[in-house]
Motif scaffolding. Sequence first.
Motif, short mmCIF file in Angstrom:
data_model
loop_
_atom_site.label_atom_id
_atom_site.label_comp_id
_atom_site.label_asym_id
_atom_site.label_seq_id
_atom_site.Cartn_x
_atom_site.Cartn_y
_atom_site.Cartn_z
N SER A 64 0.84 -1.19 0.00
CA SER A 64 0.00 0.00 0.00
C SER A 64 0.88 1.26 0.00
O SER A 64 1.87 1.33 0.74
CB SER A 64 -0.88 -0.03 1.25
N GLY A 65 0.55 2.21 -0.85
CA GLY A 65 1.30 3.46 -0.90
C GLY A 65 2.53 3.41 -1.78
O GLY A 65 3.28 4.38 -1.89
N LYS A 68 1.13 2.19 -7.06
CA LYS A 68 0.49 1.37 -8.10
C LYS A 68 -0.65 2.14 -8.80
O LYS A 68 -0.70 2.21 -10.03
CB LYS A 68 -0.07 0.06 -7.50
N SER A 69 -1.56 2.71 -8.00
CA SER A 69 -2.70 3.43 -8.59
C SER A 69 -2.21 4.66 -9.33
O SER A 69 -2.71 5.00 -10.42
CB SER A 69 -3.70 3.86 -7.52
N THR A 70 -1.22 5.34 -8.75
CA THR A 70 -0.66 6.52 -9.42
C THR A 70 -0.14 6.13 -10.80
O THR A 70 -0.38 6.83 -11.79
CB THR A 70 0.47 7.13 -8.56
N1 LIG Z 1 -3.62 13.19 -4.83
C1 LIG Z 1 -2.59 12.92 -4.03
N2 LIG Z 1 -2.01 13.92 -3.30
C2 LIG Z 1 -0.94 13.67 -2.52
N3 LIG Z 1 -0.37 12.46 -2.38
C3 LIG Z 1 -0.90 11.44 -3.08
C4 LIG Z 1 -2.03 11.61 -3.93
N4 LIG Z 1 -2.34 10.41 -4.50
C5 LIG Z 1 -1.44 9.54 -4.01
N5 LIG Z 1 -0.58 10.14 -3.17
C6 LIG Z 1 0.57 9.51 -2.48
O1 LIG Z 1 1.36 8.85 -3.46
C7 LIG Z 1 1.86 7.61 -2.97
C8 LIG Z 1 1.38 6.47 -3.84
O2 LIG Z 1 -0.04 6.33 -3.69
P1 LIG Z 1 -0.91 5.28 -4.52
O3 LIG Z 1 -2.33 5.54 -4.20
O4 LIG Z 1 -0.49 5.32 -5.93
O5 LIG Z 1 -0.43 3.90 -3.86
P2 LIG Z 1 -0.98 2.42 -4.09
O6 LIG Z 1 0.23 1.58 -4.33
O7 LIG Z 1 -2.04 2.44 -5.13
O8 LIG Z 1 -1.59 2.07 -2.66
P3 LIG Z 1 -2.86 1.14 -2.28
O9 LIG Z 1 -2.37 -0.27 -2.37
O10 LIG Z 1 -3.16 1.53 -0.87
O11 LIG Z 1 -3.98 1.44 -3.24
C9 LIG Z 1 1.38 7.52 -1.52
O12 LIG Z 1 2.43 8.03 -0.70
C10 LIG Z 1 0.17 8.43 -1.50
O13 LIG Z 1 -0.03 8.97 -0.20
#
Ligand SMILES: Nc1ncnc2c1ncn2[C@@H]1O[C@H](COP(=O)(O)OP(=O)(O)OP(=O)(O)O)[C@@H](O)[C@H]1O
Length: 361
Positions: A64-65, A68-70
């Motif tokens: 998490s974090g 991936k989604s980004t």
């Molecule tokens: N709109 C935003 N503004 C500021 N920080 C963000 C934003 N979106 C994501 N982040 C940060 O960017 C990083 C990556 O987030 P992301 O959501 O891509 O992770 P993830 O791997 O998809 O996590 P998860 O498994 O919880 O879905 C994290 O540190 C998150 O807090």
Amino acid sequence: MASQSIKIRNLYKIFGPRGREFVEQVMRGMSKTELNREHGHVLGLKDINITIPGGGITVIMGLSGSGKSTLIRHINRLIDPTSGEVLYGDADVCRMDQEQLRQFRQKKTAMVFQKFGLLPHRNVLQNAVYGLEIQGVSKGEREERAQHWIKRVGLDGFSEHYPNQLSGGMQQRVGLARALTNDAEILLMDEAYSALDPLIRVDMQTVLLDLQQELKKTVVFITHDLDEALRLGDRIAILRDGEVIQQGTPADIVLKPADDYIAAFVKEVNRARVIQVEAIMAPPGSSGKQTVRIPASTTVEACLREMSIANATAATVISADGHEVGSVSMDQLIRCLVGDEAAASERTSHPPAAALLSAIE
Ligand SMILES: Nc1ncnc2c1ncn2[C@@H]1O[C@H](COP(=O)(O)OP(=O)(O)OP(=O)(O)O)[C@@H](O)[C@H]1O
Ligand SMILES: [Mg+2]
């Protein structure tokens, strides 16, 4: 359909109002923690370089974090990069104007979400046709196409049902039917199966793999789950703190984990079910007595089974078109199973394939 690959090049994403000002410092090595502490900005992605082959399933994995989604949201530009490129064929998605982007999103991509994203006041058919409706496809055609995919995902007879009348697994099938009805080349699946019960989740993986055999979509699939990644991925990229720390085939990840973090992840994996003989074979003819012939895509487990049935100590590996491309000995299979080069060379005699099989089952 011959799909094009997606090439992500030198992609950086810094969240915060002045992201661009800090990208140079991140390029020079500033860490996520430093960026946050010194400038109050969040490093989302750092120097991502991934080629997502057309027609294959690429899995993005990480905690998490990790970003991936980004990353997946850059592919249809729900997020604008701070720096870098996302190429689809010759087109850079990051440079498309509004109209090009609208066309690209509508015609080339479809998303499948963890929370299903279904419209509650629309039945299954009405949900499935939604994308085509927006594109202005006629009622007759869009319903015919939707009914086809509703059947294909196993929801025959449920067209008139509303989302709240369906289980989670069935709702996710609707999400998939809707994505397929759009006939997009690129399927973006962000933790699409993470909310499902384990058995339903495995069912849905099977649905995707079966459809993919025929459809050859370019699938980007995000998961936390290593077993899911290994089962689905033709290729896997592992993210940590916004960086790709390893990418390769499932066998690359299991056989050659890039660091201790990934090694800890893959420790519990049943290697025999993941690794195909192709990844460990020697050149043709080097394994002595060979009494079974097996395709290169056979898993180590299935290879041992074949050898056990034939009472063989080695196997000849053949390509899809029937050519001899390599060989595997019991030695190589043992090395692969124990993940330890030394273990095999210390042995002077080998247990028969049947004994190895019962040890790993
Ligand atoms: N709109 C935003 N503004 C500021 N920080 C963000 C934003 N979106 C994501 N982040 C940060 O960017 C990083 C990556 O987030 P992301 O959501 O891509 O992770 P993830 O791997 O998809 O996590 P998860 O498994 O919880 O879905 C994290 O540190 C998150 O807090
Ligand atoms: Mg996420």
